[in-house]
Write an enzyme that holds these catalytic residues in place. Structure first.
Site, PDB file in Angstrom:
ATOM      1  N   TYR A  68       0.840  -1.206   0.000  1.00  0.00           N
ATOM      2  CA  TYR A  68       0.000   0.000   0.000  1.00  0.00           C
ATOM      3  C   TYR A  68       0.874   1.254   0.000  1.00  0.00           C
ATOM      4  O   TYR A  68       0.652   2.198  -0.769  1.00  0.00           O
ATOM      5  CB  TYR A  68      -0.910  -0.030   1.232  1.00  0.00           C
ATOM      6  CG  TYR A  68      -1.809   1.162   1.407  1.00  0.00           C
ATOM      7  CD1 TYR A  68      -2.948   1.318   0.612  1.00  0.00           C
ATOM      8  CD2 TYR A  68      -1.547   2.133   2.379  1.00  0.00           C
ATOM      9  CE1 TYR A  68      -3.789   2.417   0.783  1.00  0.00           C
ATOM     10  CE2 TYR A  68      -2.388   3.224   2.556  1.00  0.00           C
ATOM     11  CZ  TYR A  68      -3.508   3.365   1.757  1.00  0.00           C
ATOM     12  OH  TYR A  68      -4.342   4.446   1.934  1.00  0.00           O
TER      13      TYR A  68
HETATM   14  P1  NAD Z   1     -13.546   3.113   1.545  1.00  0.00           P
HETATM   15  O1  NAD Z   1     -13.201   1.657   1.539  1.00  0.00           O
HETATM   16  O2  NAD Z   1     -14.477   3.632   2.569  1.00  0.00           O
HETATM   17  O3  NAD Z   1     -14.092   3.535   0.086  1.00  0.00           O
HETATM   18  C1  NAD Z   1     -13.411   3.161  -1.077  1.00  0.00           C
HETATM   19  C2  NAD Z   1     -14.378   3.192  -2.250  1.00  0.00           C
HETATM   20  O4  NAD Z   1     -13.656   2.785  -3.425  1.00  0.00           O
HETATM   21  C3  NAD Z   1     -15.551   2.212  -2.099  1.00  0.00           C
HETATM   22  O5  NAD Z   1     -16.778   2.847  -2.418  1.00  0.00           O
HETATM   23  C4  NAD Z   1     -15.220   1.100  -3.086  1.00  0.00           C
HETATM   24  O6  NAD Z   1     -16.359   0.430  -3.609  1.00  0.00           O
HETATM   25  C5  NAD Z   1     -14.476   1.884  -4.173  1.00  0.00           C
HETATM   26  N1  NAD Z   1     -13.641   1.019  -5.006  1.00  0.00           N
HETATM   27  C6  NAD Z   1     -12.814   0.019  -4.603  1.00  0.00           C
HETATM   28  N2  NAD Z   1     -12.259  -0.571  -5.669  1.00  0.00           N
HETATM   29  C7  NAD Z   1     -12.710   0.069  -6.766  1.00  0.00           C
HETATM   30  C8  NAD Z   1     -12.485  -0.091  -8.163  1.00  0.00           C
HETATM   31  N3  NAD Z   1     -11.671  -1.053  -8.633  1.00  0.00           N
HETATM   32  N4  NAD Z   1     -13.119   0.738  -9.026  1.00  0.00           N
HETATM   33  C9  NAD Z   1     -13.960   1.709  -8.554  1.00  0.00           C
HETATM   34  N5  NAD Z   1     -14.217   1.895  -7.247  1.00  0.00           N
HETATM   35  C10 NAD Z   1     -13.597   1.086  -6.355  1.00  0.00           C
HETATM   36  O7  NAD Z   1     -12.128   3.856   1.605  1.00  0.00           O
HETATM   37  P2  NAD Z   1     -11.740   5.309   2.148  1.00  0.00           P
HETATM   38  O8  NAD Z   1     -11.225   5.163   3.511  1.00  0.00           O
HETATM   39  O9  NAD Z   1     -12.840   6.260   1.863  1.00  0.00           O
HETATM   40  O10 NAD Z   1     -10.477   5.616   1.222  1.00  0.00           O
HETATM   41  C11 NAD Z   1     -10.575   6.398   0.045  1.00  0.00           C
HETATM   42  C12 NAD Z   1      -9.168   6.711  -0.431  1.00  0.00           C
HETATM   43  O11 NAD Z   1      -8.450   7.385   0.600  1.00  0.00           O
HETATM   44  C13 NAD Z   1      -8.352   5.464  -0.782  1.00  0.00           C
HETATM   45  O12 NAD Z   1      -7.539   5.723  -1.894  1.00  0.00           O
HETATM   46  C14 NAD Z   1      -7.492   5.275   0.462  1.00  0.00           C
HETATM   47  O13 NAD Z   1      -6.297   4.595   0.189  1.00  0.00           O
HETATM   48  C15 NAD Z   1      -7.229   6.726   0.845  1.00  0.00           C
HETATM   49  N6  NAD Z   1      -6.850   6.893   2.241  1.00  0.00           N
HETATM   50  C16 NAD Z   1      -7.657   6.459   3.236  1.00  0.00           C
HETATM   51  C17 NAD Z   1      -7.257   6.608   4.547  1.00  0.00           C
HETATM   52  C18 NAD Z   1      -8.088   6.135   5.703  1.00  0.00           C
HETATM   53  O14 NAD Z   1      -7.546   6.066   6.808  1.00  0.00           O
HETATM   54  N7  NAD Z   1      -9.377   5.837   5.514  1.00  0.00           N
HETATM   55  C19 NAD Z   1      -6.012   7.211   4.837  1.00  0.00           C
HETATM   56  C20 NAD Z   1      -5.219   7.640   3.793  1.00  0.00           C
HETATM   57  C21 NAD Z   1      -5.642   7.483   2.485  1.00  0.00           C
END
Ligand code: NAD
Length: 250
Positions: free
Chosen positions: A157
């Protein structure tokens, strides 16, 4: 909430059905944009569209952002529905297996690179030419502070998110004189369902490592991402906006 003017703009938000993406969709709509969600979770996309009650200003499409053919189809349909794309927010992603590098399944390495990095490359590659031709565009890639600090126990990741930062900077330089600006946002631990996949002790470790001593809320990430997607962001490109609750161990 401060107002951000996205009047007349069309934004694609990947992974917009829930979590950070959903908050970005809501903030784009509140700022006057029309929004297309690309997400593989049809049920959650439909639910979000219903809950946000934005009528004809919000549409969803089941686009798997790891598949270039799906992206091409989704782009054609989005352009036909709401006209050209002014804003692309590459947010879809997931965290994968928590383990030491030597214990990481090879399959997880490949999945993390594809889902978190190749997806952003493919969407940027598809949308940038249209933006350059229009002479205007804002691309915001959601990275992670894991990509900046090479977090332990999550090498695939962290490597993928470091790659997201790298393509952000490269593309920003390549399109700098065309009216298209490309920036990244690097959140720390954010309060979304993504944490449901993590062991509770790992999740609480993330929160307590942040000087704010709490997780970030999705709306806080949306505030930065949507500002970076607006005309107000005019003199900044290739930047990585930190929203990690004050973490500085990188
Ligand atoms: P989440 O799991 O709540 O939401 C992710 C969304 O992406 C979901 O709706 C899922 O269906 C969609 N998704 C997954 N695979 C997909 C694909 N192949 N095509 C289209 N859609 C797809 O995640 P989140 O926590 O909201 O994270 C969103 C972004 O923020 C991600 O890139 C994550 O790496 C990044 N991020 C999150 C955090 C955290 O702590 N939550 C921290 C840093 C970065």
């Amino acid at each position: 909430m401060n107002s951000i003017d996205l009047g007349g703009r069309h934004a694609i938000v990947t992974g917009g059905a829930k979590g950070i993406g959903r908050a970005i969709v809501a903030r784009c709509l509140a700022s006057g944009a029309r929004v297309t969600i690309w997400d593989i979770d049809v049920g959650r996309t439909d639910q979000t569209i219903k809950e946000l009650g934005a009528g004809n200003n919000l549409r969803g499409d089941m686009v798997d952002v790891t598949d270039p053919d799906e992206i091409a189809r989704g782009l054609d349909e989005a352009t036909a529905a709401f006209s050209k794309i002014d804003i692309l927010i590459n947010n879809a992603g997931s965290v994968g297996t928590i383990a030491k590098l030597w214990e990481q399944p090879v399959e997880n390495w490949q999945r993390m690179l594809t889902l978190n990095l190749t997806s952003s490359f493919l969407c940027c590659r598809a949308v940038a030419p249209q933006m350059m031709e229009a002479g205007y565009g804002r691309i915001v890639n959601i990275a992670s502070n894991a990509g900046k600090m090479a977090t332990m126990n999550n090498a695939p990741y962290a490597a993928a998110k470091a790659g997201v930062i790298s393509i952000t900077k490269t593309l920003a330089k390549e399109v700098a004189t065309t009216g298209v600006l490309v920036n990244a946002v690097a959140p720390g631990g954010t309060n979304t369902e993504l944490f449901d996949d993590l062991a509770p002790e790992y999740a609480s470790q993330i929160a307590s490592a942040m000087p704010l001593n709490r997780l970030i809320e999705p709306d806080e990430v949306a505030a930065i991402a949507v500002w970076a997607a607006s005309e107000d962001c005019s003199g900044t490109t290739g930047a990585v906006f930190d929203i990690s609750g004050g973490r500085s161990d990188y």
